[in-house]
Design an enzyme around this catalytic site. Structure first.
Site, PDB file in Angstrom:
ATOM      1  CG  ASP A   1     -23.883  10.770 -20.176  1.00 21.05           C
ATOM      2  OD1 ASP A   1     -22.798  10.718 -19.832  1.00 21.05           O
ATOM      3  OD2 ASP A   1     -24.699  10.578 -21.316  1.00 21.05           O
TER       4      ASP A   1
ATOM      5  CD  GLU B   1     -21.479  13.595 -22.418  1.00 21.17           C
ATOM      6  OE1 GLU B   1     -20.299  12.963 -22.893  1.00 21.17           O
ATOM      7  OE2 GLU B   1     -22.342  13.034 -21.791  1.00 21.17           O
TER       8      GLU B   1
ATOM      9  CG  HIS C   1     -19.480  10.835 -18.628  1.00 23.74           C
ATOM     10  ND1 HIS C   1     -19.440  11.071 -20.164  1.00 23.74           N
ATOM     11  CD2 HIS C   1     -18.181  11.382 -18.689  1.00 23.74           C
ATOM     12  CE1 HIS C   1     -18.583  11.508 -20.619  1.00 23.74           C
ATOM     13  NE2 HIS C   1     -17.571  11.735 -19.645  1.00 23.74           N
TER      14      HIS C   1
ATOM     15  CG  HIS D   1     -25.524  14.019 -24.367  1.00 22.19           C
ATOM     16  ND1 HIS D   1     -25.727  13.324 -25.562  1.00 22.19           N
ATOM     17  CD2 HIS D   1     -25.059  12.957 -23.645  1.00 22.19           C
ATOM     18  CE1 HIS D   1     -25.055  12.077 -25.251  1.00 22.19           C
ATOM     19  NE2 HIS D   1     -24.793  11.902 -24.088  1.00 22.19           N
TER      20      HIS D   1
ATOM     21  CG  HIS E   1     -22.012  11.283 -27.610  1.00 23.11           C
ATOM     22  ND1 HIS E   1     -21.986  12.490 -26.845  1.00 23.11           N
ATOM     23  CD2 HIS E   1     -22.064  10.244 -26.921  1.00 23.11           C
ATOM     24  CE1 HIS E   1     -21.957  12.018 -25.591  1.00 23.11           C
ATOM     25  NE2 HIS E   1     -21.999  10.761 -25.475  1.00 23.11           N
TER      26      HIS E   1
ATOM     27  CD  GLU F   1     -25.693   8.439 -25.027  1.00 23.39           C
ATOM     28  OE1 GLU F   1     -25.723   9.193 -23.741  1.00 23.39           O
ATOM     29  OE2 GLU F   1     -24.471   8.653 -25.544  1.00 23.39           O
TER      30      GLU F   1
END
Length: 276
Positions: A8, A10, A61, A107, A119, A137
């Site tokens: 991902d 972030e 992502h 993240h 998020h 996540e």
């Protein structure tokens, strides 16, 4: 031995806003490439390197189109890339007979204080809770790895997720490399990448030296009672049309899932309808 890397963006150092993906594209891609180089070098430096037959990378992502296929291929001939969107088990697509999972660029979950770009699966989700626990996540993807009896051995991400997983005790057992200190949603203190690179390579070698069979798998079993508080009633209107979804109020929906695989796919279906 097969290694699975879920990527991902972030949690990557050198990135601090969602818009960097488009407005700072060259810098964004260079930062991603540097992190992957460090991770793969750590694998190659490990005494276990010769036993590794495959390195599966899942571009997880956005629309799964962030990683350079040729550049990744050049790093190591064992690398295979999963890309594109939508797909089932999105961030964990293709996880099967692997021996170890690594999360790169992860993240914090939505609502975490001092967390960069926080998020959980969608910025249209205000809050995601499972069995009453606010989840990131990383935590949810670990549920799926647990279902496959594969340990998550290393997380590379921002300080916000470190606080959530390690300091708050959700995954205190996992090895972690902090890429940047989150100051606010769009503000970070980037650690010097020479330091980050050294830590990534060292942690990869450390994790690969462990007995995978003895590594923890996580401790939240099914069934999974999922509650999502949406950012808008329109998204909740769309979501409640899915069979199995119960509308709790204007913003909140609920579902009960018997497997982590169903949980992942439900989240991705909801993400998709909120995106459209």
């Amino acid at each position: 031995m097969k290694i699975y890397i879920s990527f991902d963006m972030e949690g990557i150092a050198g990135v601090d806003k969602f818009s960097d993906e488009f407005k700072q594209r060259t810098r964004y891609l260079a930062a991603i490439d540097a992190h992957f180089q460090a991770l793969i070098k750590g694998i190659q430096e490990s005494p276990q390197n010769d036993a590794i037959t495959a390195i599966t990378v899942a571009d997880s992502h956005g629309e799964g189109k962030n990683l350079d296929y040729l550049a990744l291929s050049a790093l190591d001939p064992r690398i295979e890339l999963i890309s594109g969107y939508p797909r089932r088990e999105y961030m964990m697509t293709g996880l099967s007979d692997h021996d170890l999972v690594i999360f790169l660029g992860y993240h914090a979950g939505g609502g975490q204080h001092m967390a960069n770009m926080d998020h959980s699966y969608s910025t249209d989700f205000h809050r995601v809770t499972i069995n009453g626990i606010k989840c990131s996540e990383a935590m949810i993807n670990t549920f799926y790895a647990r279902e496959k009896d594969i340990p998550v051995g290393l997380v590379i991400g921002d300080k916000g997720l470190y606080n959530q997983l390690i300091l708050e005790g959700y995954m205190p057992y996992v090895e972690y490399v902090i890429t940047k200190e989150s100051l606010a949603h769009d503000a970070v203190l980037h650690r010097n990448f020479q330091v980050v690179e050294t830590e990534i390579r060292s942690k990869v070698r450390e994790v690969l030296a462990k007995d995978f069979a003895e590594m923890p798998r996580g401790d939240l079993p099914p069934p999974y009672n999922l509650t999502i508080e949406m950012n808008s009633t329109l998204h909740a209107d769309k979501a409640e049309m899915i069979p199995g979804i119960i509308r709790l109020d204007g913003y909140r929906i609920n579902a009960s899932l018997d497997t982590a695989r169903d949980l992942l796919n439900m989240l991705m279906a909801l993400e998709a309808i909120c995106r459209s």
